[in-house]
Design a protein around this motif. Structure first.
Motif, PDB file in Angstrom:
ATOM      1  N   ASN A  65     -10.398  20.892  26.333  1.00 23.60           N
ATOM      2  CA  ASN A  65     -10.921  21.847  25.369  1.00 23.60           C
ATOM      3  C   ASN A  65     -10.097  23.126  25.459  1.00 23.60           C
ATOM      4  OD1 ASN A  65     -12.484  23.948  24.152  1.00 23.60           O
ATOM      5  ND2 ASN A  65     -14.278  22.620  24.284  1.00 23.60           N
ATOM      6  N   ILE A  66      -9.520  23.568  24.347  1.00 19.63           N
ATOM      7  CA  ILE A  66      -8.643  24.739  24.348  1.00 19.63           C
ATOM      8  C   ILE A  66      -9.393  26.018  24.745  1.00 19.63           C
ATOM      9  CG2 ILE A  66      -8.903  25.433  21.935  1.00 19.63           C
ATOM     10  CD1 ILE A  66      -5.779  25.744  21.931  1.00 19.63           C
ATOM     11  N   ASP A  67     -10.707  26.039  24.517  1.00 16.95           N
ATOM     12  CA  ASP A  67     -11.514  27.201  24.869  1.00 16.95           C
ATOM     13  C   ASP A  67     -12.026  27.148  26.302  1.00 16.95           C
ATOM     14  OD1 ASP A  67     -11.264  28.354  22.296  1.00 16.95           O
ATOM     15  OD2 ASP A  67     -12.785  26.966  21.549  1.00 16.95           O
ATOM     16  N   ASN A  68     -11.870  26.013  26.954  1.00 21.02           N
ATOM     17  CA  ASN A  68     -12.297  25.853  28.348  1.00 21.02           C
ATOM     18  C   ASN A  68     -11.478  24.708  28.934  1.00 21.02           C
ATOM     19  OD1 ASN A  68     -13.500  25.481  30.796  1.00 21.02           O
ATOM     20  ND2 ASN A  68     -15.544  25.071  30.000  1.00 21.02           N
ATOM     21  N   ILE A  69     -10.321  25.043  29.507  1.00 26.69           N
ATOM     22  CA  ILE A  69      -9.404  24.007  29.965  1.00 26.69           C
ATOM     23  C   ILE A  69      -9.942  23.206  31.146  1.00 26.69           C
ATOM     24  CG2 ILE A  69      -7.362  25.150  29.062  1.00 26.69           C
ATOM     25  CD1 ILE A  69      -6.747  26.025  31.957  1.00 26.69           C
ATOM     26  N   ASN A  70     -11.058  23.633  31.716  1.00 26.50           N
ATOM     27  CA  ASN A  70     -11.683  22.885  32.799  1.00 26.50           C
ATOM     28  C   ASN A  70     -12.642  21.821  32.287  1.00 26.50           C
ATOM     29  OD1 ASN A  70     -10.409  24.315  34.921  1.00 26.50           O
ATOM     30  ND2 ASN A  70     -11.794  26.018  34.524  1.00 26.50           N
ATOM     31  N   ARG A  71     -12.813  21.738  30.968  1.00 23.12           N
ATOM     32  CA  ARG A  71     -13.762  20.780  30.397  1.00 23.12           C
ATOM     33  C   ARG A  71     -13.023  19.651  29.693  1.00 23.12           C
ATOM     34  NH1 ARG A  71     -16.369  19.383  25.719  1.00 23.12           N
ATOM     35  NH2 ARG A  71     -18.477  18.611  26.029  1.00 23.12           N
ATOM     36  N   VAL A  72     -13.309  18.438  30.116  1.00 21.30           N
ATOM     37  CA  VAL A  72     -12.791  17.256  29.432  1.00 21.30           C
ATOM     38  C   VAL A  72     -13.996  16.434  29.021  1.00 21.30           C
ATOM     39  CG1 VAL A  72     -11.388  15.178  29.617  1.00 21.30           C
ATOM     40  CG2 VAL A  72     -10.705  17.246  30.833  1.00 21.30           C
ATOM     41  N   SER A  73     -14.047  16.090  27.747  1.00 24.05           N
ATOM     42  CA  SER A  73     -15.167  15.314  27.231  1.00 24.05           C
ATOM     43  C   SER A  73     -14.712  13.879  26.983  1.00 24.05           C
ATOM     44  CB  SER A  73     -15.656  15.930  25.919  1.00 24.05           C
ATOM     45  OG  SER A  73     -14.693  15.691  24.914  1.00 24.05           O
ATOM     46  N   PRO A  74     -15.640  12.999  26.646  1.00 21.32           N
ATOM     47  CA  PRO A  74     -15.223  11.644  26.247  1.00 21.32           C
ATOM     48  C   PRO A  74     -14.221  11.677  25.089  1.00 21.32           C
ATOM     49  CG  PRO A  74     -17.572  11.672  26.665  1.00 21.32           C
ATOM     50  CD  PRO A  74     -17.104  13.114  26.737  1.00 21.32           C
ATOM     51  N   ASN A  75     -14.379  12.614  24.160  1.00 19.53           N
ATOM     52  CA  ASN A  75     -13.413  12.719  23.066  1.00 19.53           C
ATOM     53  C   ASN A  75     -12.032  13.087  23.587  1.00 19.53           C
ATOM     54  OD1 ASN A  75     -15.321  12.071  21.193  1.00 19.53           O
ATOM     55  ND2 ASN A  75     -15.311  14.034  20.148  1.00 19.53           N
ATOM     56  N   GLY A  76     -11.953  14.035  24.510  1.00 23.34           N
ATOM     57  CA  GLY A  76     -10.664  14.434  25.081  1.00 23.34           C
ATOM     58  C   GLY A  76      -9.961  13.271  25.762  1.00 23.34           C
ATOM     59  N   ARG A  77     -10.731  12.449  26.443  1.00 23.22           N
ATOM     60  CA  ARG A  77     -10.151  11.258  27.070  1.00 23.22           C
ATOM     61  C   ARG A  77      -9.742  10.245  26.002  1.00 23.22           C
ATOM     62  NH1 ARG A  77     -14.348  12.585  30.410  1.00 23.22           N
ATOM     63  NH2 ARG A  77     -15.744  10.969  29.614  1.00 23.22           N
ATOM     64  N   ALA A  78     -10.556  10.090  24.974  1.00 20.23           N
ATOM     65  CA  ALA A  78     -10.265   9.106  23.922  1.00 20.23           C
ATOM     66  C   ALA A  78      -9.017   9.494  23.131  1.00 20.23           C
ATOM     67  CB  ALA A  78     -11.463   8.957  22.988  1.00 20.23           C
ATOM     68  N   TYR A  79      -8.847  10.780  22.799  1.00 16.83           N
ATOM     69  CA  TYR A  79      -7.671  11.198  22.044  1.00 16.83           C
ATOM     70  C   TYR A  79      -6.395  10.771  22.766  1.00 16.83           C
ATOM     71  CZ  TYR A  79     -10.984  14.341  19.670  1.00 16.83           C
ATOM     72  OH  TYR A  79     -12.046  14.871  18.993  1.00 16.83           O
ATOM     73  N   SER A  80      -6.307  11.083  24.064  1.00 20.29           N
ATOM     74  CA  SER A  80      -5.092  10.733  24.803  1.00 20.29           C
ATOM     75  C   SER A  80      -4.936   9.218  24.928  1.00 20.29           C
ATOM     76  CB  SER A  80      -5.065  11.403  26.176  1.00 20.29           C
ATOM     77  OG  SER A  80      -6.082  10.906  27.009  1.00 20.29           O
ATOM     78  N   GLU A  81      -6.040   8.500  25.080  1.00 26.59           N
ATOM     79  CA  GLU A  81      -5.963   7.035  25.176  1.00 26.59           C
ATOM     80  C   GLU A  81      -5.456   6.424  23.881  1.00 26.59           C
ATOM     81  OE1 GLU A  81      -6.341   5.126  27.830  1.00 26.59           O
ATOM     82  OE2 GLU A  81      -6.990   6.753  29.123  1.00 26.59           O
ATOM     83  N   PHE A  82      -6.005   6.845  22.750  1.00 22.83           N
ATOM     84  CA  PHE A  82      -5.571   6.313  21.457  1.00 22.83           C
ATOM     85  C   PHE A  82      -4.092   6.616  21.206  1.00 22.83           C
ATOM     86  CE2 PHE A  82     -10.142   6.818  19.706  1.00 22.83           C
ATOM     87  CZ  PHE A  82     -10.449   5.502  19.981  1.00 22.83           C
ATOM     88  N   ILE A  83      -3.695   7.868  21.442  1.00 23.65           N
ATOM     89  CA  ILE A  83      -2.314   8.271  21.174  1.00 23.65           C
ATOM     90  C   ILE A  83      -1.358   7.541  22.108  1.00 23.65           C
ATOM     91  CG2 ILE A  83      -0.700  10.220  21.228  1.00 23.65           C
ATOM     92  CD1 ILE A  83      -3.112  11.969  20.246  1.00 23.65           C
ATOM     93  N   ALA A  84      -1.704   7.445  23.388  1.00 27.29           N
ATOM     94  CA  ALA A  84      -0.848   6.734  24.346  1.00 27.29           C
ATOM     95  C   ALA A  84      -0.736   5.255  23.988  1.00 27.29           C
ATOM     96  CB  ALA A  84      -1.395   6.899  25.758  1.00 27.29           C
TER      97      ALA A  84
END
Length: 167
Positions: A65-84
């Motif tokens: 999350n750009i507003d809280n770089i210490n927070r990773v959500s399921p969406n944040g994990r999914a974005y990188s998984e899909f793109i990779a």
């Protein structure tokens, strides 16, 4: 343990299970988000090929999350998984950091996070030249922006970049 304590424990367990299933942070694999992430990867692959970068080993980490770089959500994990995943389909080598943990912390329910700023050591350890990283921002409820980058680990130069709003 008496009967009342057992009932209370069961109710607490059921309550916690019901809370986790109501998350708005879940992406269906068949979703429009997956298609958009694939498009992001395709466009970054085109940018790399335009620069004559066709053989590249890429480290993948969860988007934050750009507003809280210490927070990773399921969406944040999914974005990188899909793109990779799509970058792999495009012929690029993507390193799965979940199997290597020297410079990467695997945080339960959050994902992998880089723990080092020594990009030379990280590149050498994983025999990689680049990193796929990104940010996302939740704005006005349903409106989400994703900022994806492939960065040269040796000099921090952005090799490819793609941004999307309103996922």
């Amino acid at each position: 343990m008496n009967k009342l304590k057992k009932i209370c424990l069961i109710l607490i367990f059921l309550f916690l299970c019901s809370c986790s299933s109501r998350s708005n942070d879940y992406i269906s694999p068949e979703s429009e988000t997956m298609k958009i992430c694939y498009e992001i990867a395709d466009r970054m692959a085109e940018q790399l090929r335009a620069k004559k970068i066709t053989s590249l080993k890429i480290i993948k980490v969860a988007f934050v999350n750009i507003d809280n770089i210490n927070r990773v959500s399921p969406n944040g994990r999914a974005y990188s998984e899909f793109i990779a995943s799509r970058l792999c389909q495009q012929g690029f080598q993507v390193v799965e950091l979940k199997l290597r943990t020297n410079n990467v912390e695997i945080v339960p329910f959050k994902g992998e996070m880089m723990l080092t700023y020594d990009q030379y050591n990280l590149a050498k350890e994983h025999n990689a030249a680049a990193a796929l990283l990104g940010y996302y921002q939740n704005r006005r409820g349903e409106d989400i922006s994703v900022f994806a980058r492939i960065i040269n680990i040796n000099d921090n130069v952005i090799l490819a970049s793609q941004d999307v709003s309103s996922l």
